[in-house]
Design a protein around this motif. Structure first.
Motif, PDB file in Angstrom:
ATOM      1  N   MET A  37       0.812  -1.215   0.000  1.00  0.00           N
ATOM      2  CA  MET A  37       0.000   0.000   0.000  1.00  0.00           C
ATOM      3  C   MET A  37       0.851   1.273   0.000  1.00  0.00           C
ATOM      4  SD  MET A  37      -3.738   0.256   0.979  1.00  0.00           S
ATOM      5  CE  MET A  37      -3.632   1.790   1.752  1.00  0.00           C
ATOM      6  N   GLY A  38       2.121   1.105  -0.285  1.00  0.00           N
ATOM      7  CA  GLY A  38       2.977   2.278  -0.423  1.00  0.00           C
ATOM      8  C   GLY A  38       2.984   3.126   0.829  1.00  0.00           C
ATOM      9  N   ILE A  39       2.942   4.403   0.643  1.00  0.00           N
ATOM     10  CA  ILE A  39       3.117   5.264   1.805  1.00  0.00           C
ATOM     11  C   ILE A  39       1.987   5.160   2.799  1.00  0.00           C
ATOM     12  CG2 ILE A  39       4.563   6.956   0.619  1.00  0.00           C
ATOM     13  CD1 ILE A  39       1.420   8.351   1.406  1.00  0.00           C
ATOM     14  N   PHE A  40       0.807   4.799   2.274  1.00  0.00           N
ATOM     15  CA  PHE A  40      -0.266   4.725   3.254  1.00  0.00           C
ATOM     16  C   PHE A  40      -0.296   3.388   3.974  1.00  0.00           C
ATOM     17  CE2 PHE A  40      -1.452   8.713   1.613  1.00  0.00           C
ATOM     18  CZ  PHE A  40      -1.860   9.353   2.776  1.00  0.00           C
ATOM     19  N   ASN A  89      -0.564   6.584  16.599  1.00  0.00           N
ATOM     20  CA  ASN A  89      -0.729   7.992  16.926  1.00  0.00           C
ATOM     21  C   ASN A  89      -2.148   8.467  16.647  1.00  0.00           C
ATOM     22  OD1 ASN A  89       1.811   8.457  17.826  1.00  0.00           O
ATOM     23  ND2 ASN A  89       2.592   9.097  15.821  1.00  0.00           N
ATOM     24  N   LEU A  90      -2.661   8.015  15.500  1.00  0.00           N
ATOM     25  CA  LEU A  90      -3.983   8.455  15.097  1.00  0.00           C
ATOM     26  C   LEU A  90      -5.025   7.964  16.089  1.00  0.00           C
ATOM     27  CD1 LEU A  90      -5.314  10.008  12.845  1.00  0.00           C
ATOM     28  CD2 LEU A  90      -5.700   7.869  11.673  1.00  0.00           C
ATOM     29  N   ASP A  91      -4.892   6.696  16.480  1.00  0.00           N
ATOM     30  CA  ASP A  91      -5.825   6.145  17.457  1.00  0.00           C
ATOM     31  C   ASP A  91      -5.814   6.977  18.730  1.00  0.00           C
ATOM     32  OD1 ASP A  91      -6.578   4.232  15.772  1.00  0.00           O
ATOM     33  OD2 ASP A  91      -5.514   2.576  16.715  1.00  0.00           O
ATOM     34  N   GLY A 108      -4.913   9.992  18.964  1.00  0.00           N
ATOM     35  CA  GLY A 108      -5.488  11.291  18.638  1.00  0.00           C
ATOM     36  C   GLY A 108      -6.997  11.250  18.652  1.00  0.00           C
ATOM     37  N   LEU A 109      -7.542  10.168  18.159  1.00  0.00           N
ATOM     38  CA  LEU A 109      -8.997  10.058  18.105  1.00  0.00           C
ATOM     39  C   LEU A 109      -9.595   9.962  19.497  1.00  0.00           C
ATOM     40  CD1 LEU A 109      -9.418   7.720  15.072  1.00  0.00           C
ATOM     41  CD2 LEU A 109      -9.607  10.182  15.191  1.00  0.00           C
ATOM     42  N   GLU A 168      -3.689  22.423  16.211  1.00  0.00           N
ATOM     43  CA  GLU A 168      -4.329  21.132  15.982  1.00  0.00           C
ATOM     44  C   GLU A 168      -5.695  21.061  16.655  1.00  0.00           C
ATOM     45  OE1 GLU A 168      -2.010  17.671  16.875  1.00  0.00           O
ATOM     46  OE2 GLU A 168      -3.773  16.375  16.841  1.00  0.00           O
ATOM     47  N   PHE A 223       1.780   4.513   6.484  1.00  0.00           N
ATOM     48  CA  PHE A 223       0.946   5.327   7.359  1.00  0.00           C
ATOM     49  C   PHE A 223       0.151   4.446   8.316  1.00  0.00           C
ATOM     50  CE2 PHE A 223      -1.729   8.761   8.603  1.00  0.00           C
ATOM     51  CZ  PHE A 223      -2.969   8.211   8.757  1.00  0.00           C
ATOM     52  N   ASN A 224      -0.438   3.401   7.738  1.00  0.00           N
ATOM     53  CA  ASN A 224      -1.293   2.554   8.551  1.00  0.00           C
ATOM     54  C   ASN A 224      -0.547   1.927   9.722  1.00  0.00           C
ATOM     55  OD1 ASN A 224      -3.595   3.076   7.242  1.00  0.00           O
ATOM     56  ND2 ASN A 224      -3.451   1.368   5.814  1.00  0.00           N
ATOM     57  N   THR A 255      -8.990  20.544  14.439  1.00  0.00           N
ATOM     58  CA  THR A 255      -9.765  19.307  14.577  1.00  0.00           C
ATOM     59  C   THR A 255     -11.141  19.554  15.192  1.00  0.00           C
ATOM     60  OG1 THR A 255      -8.632  18.822  16.646  1.00  0.00           O
ATOM     61  CG2 THR A 255      -7.820  17.702  14.690  1.00  0.00           C
ATOM     62  N   LYS A 278       1.769   5.229  11.745  1.00  0.00           N
ATOM     63  CA  LYS A 278       1.056   6.373  12.306  1.00  0.00           C
ATOM     64  C   LYS A 278      -0.279   5.996  12.934  1.00  0.00           C
ATOM     65  CE  LYS A 278       4.035   9.412  10.641  1.00  0.00           C
ATOM     66  NZ  LYS A 278       4.562  10.687  11.107  1.00  0.00           N
TER      67      LYS A 278
END
Lengths: 317, 441
Positions: free
Chosen positions: A1-4, A14-16, A18-19, A50, A7-8, A54, A11
């Motif tokens: 999936m390349g950069i994402f 971090n995203l979790d 963040g959520l 941020e 990302f998955n 957000t 990152k």
């Protein structure tokens, strides 16, 4: 999936995190950002950026707030968390238009011989009909004589939905059948309210996307037709905004104002995780006050918007 | 206040155009604009940041000397990243079960009921299915009535249980009923719910458990802001849905929420709602969405739309006529009607590369062909058959009859002649050296 893919895996954690954070209050995040720091530095301002973005505050308004804070930091040289909080409260409250009439008294109306006509507009699915039901309930509780007009003649079962609300609240509903001319329904409602000596008229309209020119023209027409009965009608054009809408709310405010001269905003669905931060920028730019907020599905879940309290709730954990 | 994403990107890339190579400095400025554009489009804050970081890394890693036009290279990079983020292929829904059970879930006002109606219509008309709609929203006043009205409009039965306030029981009974009545599809509409409403989230989880759907679709308003990621994640945690439906895309939102949701839950977007009419439902094509965001137009969508409306028999007849140079005004009228059938002119024009921006604030009237039609209707049948009859006096008569001017009639004739010339060449399979030749002369 390349950069994402990257990302998955990398990152996502971090995203979790963040959520999870967004479930906390606006200023809860901010306080944590400045913990252990004696003054406002770039990291804090980044975090502030941020937090604001957000919450759907939008880039322009965020930059505006941050620049003002930076100015004050530069001027005062030193700023702690407490000061930052109070300055932010000031800045945010300053962006919101003061809503004088509503802050004076709950669901009170300016004295007049004619009924006070509220025309309710907005895009599809923001909660116009539900807000009207709640508004009717609140005005009735405040001892007013209310009449509702079912001028959403387009959406399937919109009239039935409003009829159920009218029965619940026990106020008269003026309606025609689905597909009839909404302007004619509005005219009938205002005439009937005037002759029966009603205090408040609430006109429902069909949801429409603000980029559909013909539908926006239809709103102007509905407005004009009501003025044949009461020249100053509608005394209020209430634009309903969904609290979870992002930056598109700006365009909504702009286009609806162009077609109908919106005088007040209502922000719905604030009982979820959405912060409705977009009203900060809208109120600042268009000078339209936020008058009501919807915070639940029950009849009493509509409140008068008070900017001080709104800002205060940001600080609550 | 802000432009849409393609406008912004277009301008960002213009800044790069004059520059010889990609440097840390000029790329930073462009990427700041890209990021800003994404935030204005409601792409989630963190996703926008990661996105631009990744593009930057790739851009700087490139051999700058071989990159003749840095702007083009950046367009490609941004496009590739976007396309990757959106997913690579259009994903179909699972309609294999007997009956196939489809569960529709989402927030209040996202457009679940309208989508359910549109999907039923699509399955019925294009896939030859016999769907049953199930009214599972027992809370919102008149929600059941709304689905019933939609069902009537598309001639599809709607399963309801008046007075029953238990959506789990209703859904179960509906599937049993569908089996008996010979339906091969069941679409279960549900009440709107907030992701933080524990009780309601438990309810939708129970519905899922009770009916074991073949496909669960999460319906989301394309105008949703930063909160889209939270909501999508909550629903996905509870339902592990199969796909996303993006509604109200006929508005002017850039739909950044689509990018965010796709990234956070890693589930494909399957349908987009593009209007209030029941046929306004399109299959989602991830690549095309990325192209559209970048202002490259949605050429493929346009072509497919045209094919769908194009009658094959008519086409064959037309080709014969073209080859023999017998294309006349009657055929011209038919062509206009084909185009009109394809839908809203502005939507169509927006799909043509470069047009999106040009027509943003222009209000294209669907009556744009009115004058042309009026002129043709003012011709005698003989004139329509054989345009060479149109002498000066005849043209004057036509102008008077159609309420236009002789100039307008002349202009139409010229357009017609050129169109005929072009079409003849195409029909005979000749290669057209310069595609613009036909218009110049």
């Amino acid at each position: 999936m390349g950069i994402f893919g990257n990302f998955n895996s990398k990152k996502k954690e971090n995203l979790d995190k963040g959520l999870k954070k967004t479930k906390e209050s606006f200023f809860g995040k901010l306080s944590r950002a400045v913990v252990g720091k004696s003054k406002v530095d770039d990291d804090v301002l980044d975090e502030l950026e941020e937090v604001l973005i957000t919450s759907d505050v939008g880039v322009d308004t965020t930059i505006k707030i941050i620049e003002r804070i930076e100015e004050r930091v530069a001027r005062d040289k030193y700023m702690g968390v407490e000061e930052l909080n109070s300055i932010l409260k000031e800045e945010i409250a300053g962006l919101l238009e003061e809503n004088n009439s509503a802050d004076v008294s709950d669901f009170d109306l300016p004295p007049s011989d004619d009924p006070y006509v509220i025309m309710v507009v907005g895009v599809n699915g923001v909660g116009k009909t539900t807000t009207i039901g709640k508004l009717a309930y609140q005005f009735k509780q405040a001892g007013k004589k209310v009449v509702i007009g079912a001028a959403d003649t387009f959406r399937a079962a919109a009239i039935d939905q409003l009829e159920i609300w009218a029965q619940r609240v026990d106020v008269p509903l003026v309606k025609q059948k689905m597909g009839s001319d909404p302007a004619s329904v509005a005219y009938d409602t205002v005439s009937s309210a005037k002759s029966s000596g009603a205090d408040v008229v609430i006109i429902d309209t069909a949801g429409r996307l603000h980029n559909k020119v013909n539908l926006m023209n239809e709103l102007s027409k509905i407005k004009r037709v009501m003025q044949k009965v009461i020249p100053v009608a509608p005394q209020e054009v209430l634009l309903i905004l969904d609290g979870s809408t992002g930056q598109n709310a700006f365009e909504q405010a702009k286009q609806f104002t162009k077609a109908t001269e919106v005088t007040a905003l209502a922000l719905t669905k604030l009982d979820g995780t959405a912060k409705g931060g977009v009203v900060l920028g809208i109120s600042d730019q268009f000078k339209i006050p936020v008058k009501y907020i919807g915070i639940g599905e029950k009849m009493e879940d509509l409140q008068i918007f008070r900017r001080r309290e709104f800002v205060e709730t940001f600080f609550e954990k | 206040m802000f432009e849409n994403l393609s406008d912004r990107l277009e301008r960002s890339f213009k800044l790069l155009k004059g520059q010889g190579k990609i440097t840390e400095i000029n790329v930073a400025e462009t990427l700041k604009d890209v990021r800003r554009a994404m935030l204005d489009a409601d792409v989630n804050f963190k996703i926008a940041k990661t996105f631009t970081d990744n593009v930057k890394e790739k851009a700087l890693g490139q051999n700058v000397l071989s990159a003749v036009k840095p702007g083009q290279m950046m367009v490609k990079l941004v496009h590739d990243e976007l396309a990757e983020l959106m997913g690579s292929e259009a994903t179909d829904i699972n309609i294999k079960g007997s009956p196939a059970v489809l569960l529709v879930a989402g927030l209040q006002g996202s457009g679940k009921t309208t989508f359910s109606g549109k999907l039923a219509r699509l399955l019925k008309q294009k896939r030859g299915k016999n769907p049953l709609l199930v009214a599972g929203d027992v809370y919102r006043p008149a929600a059941i009535e709304q689905l019933k009205v939609l069902g009537e409009q598309i001639d599809t039965p709607v399963y309801t249980e008046e007075g029953n306030k238990n959506p789990v029981a209703i859904a179960k009974a509906a599937i049993k009923h569908a089996r008996q009545a010979g339906h091969d599809m069941v679409i279960v509409d549900t009440a709107g719910r907030l992701a933080v409403d524990e009780e309601m989230m438990n309810e939708i989880a129970s519905i899922k458990k009770a009916i074991n759907p073949d496909e669960i679709l999460f319906v989301v308003d394309s105008m949703t802001g930063q909160d889209a990621v939270n909501t999508a994640k909550e629903f996905n945690d509870r339902l592990d849905f199969d796909g996303v439906v993006l509604t109200k895309l006929d508005g002017d939102t850039r739909g950044g929420a689509a990018l965010s949701i796709r990234t956070v839950v890693d589930k494909p977007i399957k349908f987009v709602g593009t209007g209030e009419k029941l046929d306004a439902l399109d299959v989602f094509h991830p690549n095309r969405m990325a192209d559209r965001i970048l202002g490259m137009g949605d050429v493929v969508s346009l072509v497919e739309k045209a094919q769908e409306q194009f009658d094959e028999v008519e086409a064959k007849k037309l080709q014969k006529k073209l080859a023999r140079n017998q294309f006349n005004f009657n055929d011209f009228l038919k062509q206009i009607n084909q185009v009109k059938k394809m839908g809203n002119l502005k939507d169509l024009a927006g799909m043509i590369p470069g047009m999106g921006k040009a027509i943003k604030d222009v209000d294209i009237d669907d009556d744009a062909f009115k004058h042309v039609e009026a002129i043709i209707f003012s011709m005698t049948p003989a004139e329509r058959e054989d345009p060479s009859l149109l002498s000066g006096t005849r043209r004057k008569r036509i102008a008077n009859g159609s309420g236009t001017t002789v100039q307008e009639v002349n202009r139409l004739l010229k357009q017609f002649t050129e169109t005929r010339k072009m079409m003849k060449m195409v029909a005979q399979g000749k290669r057209i050296g310069n595609p613009q030749q036909g218009f110049r002369n």
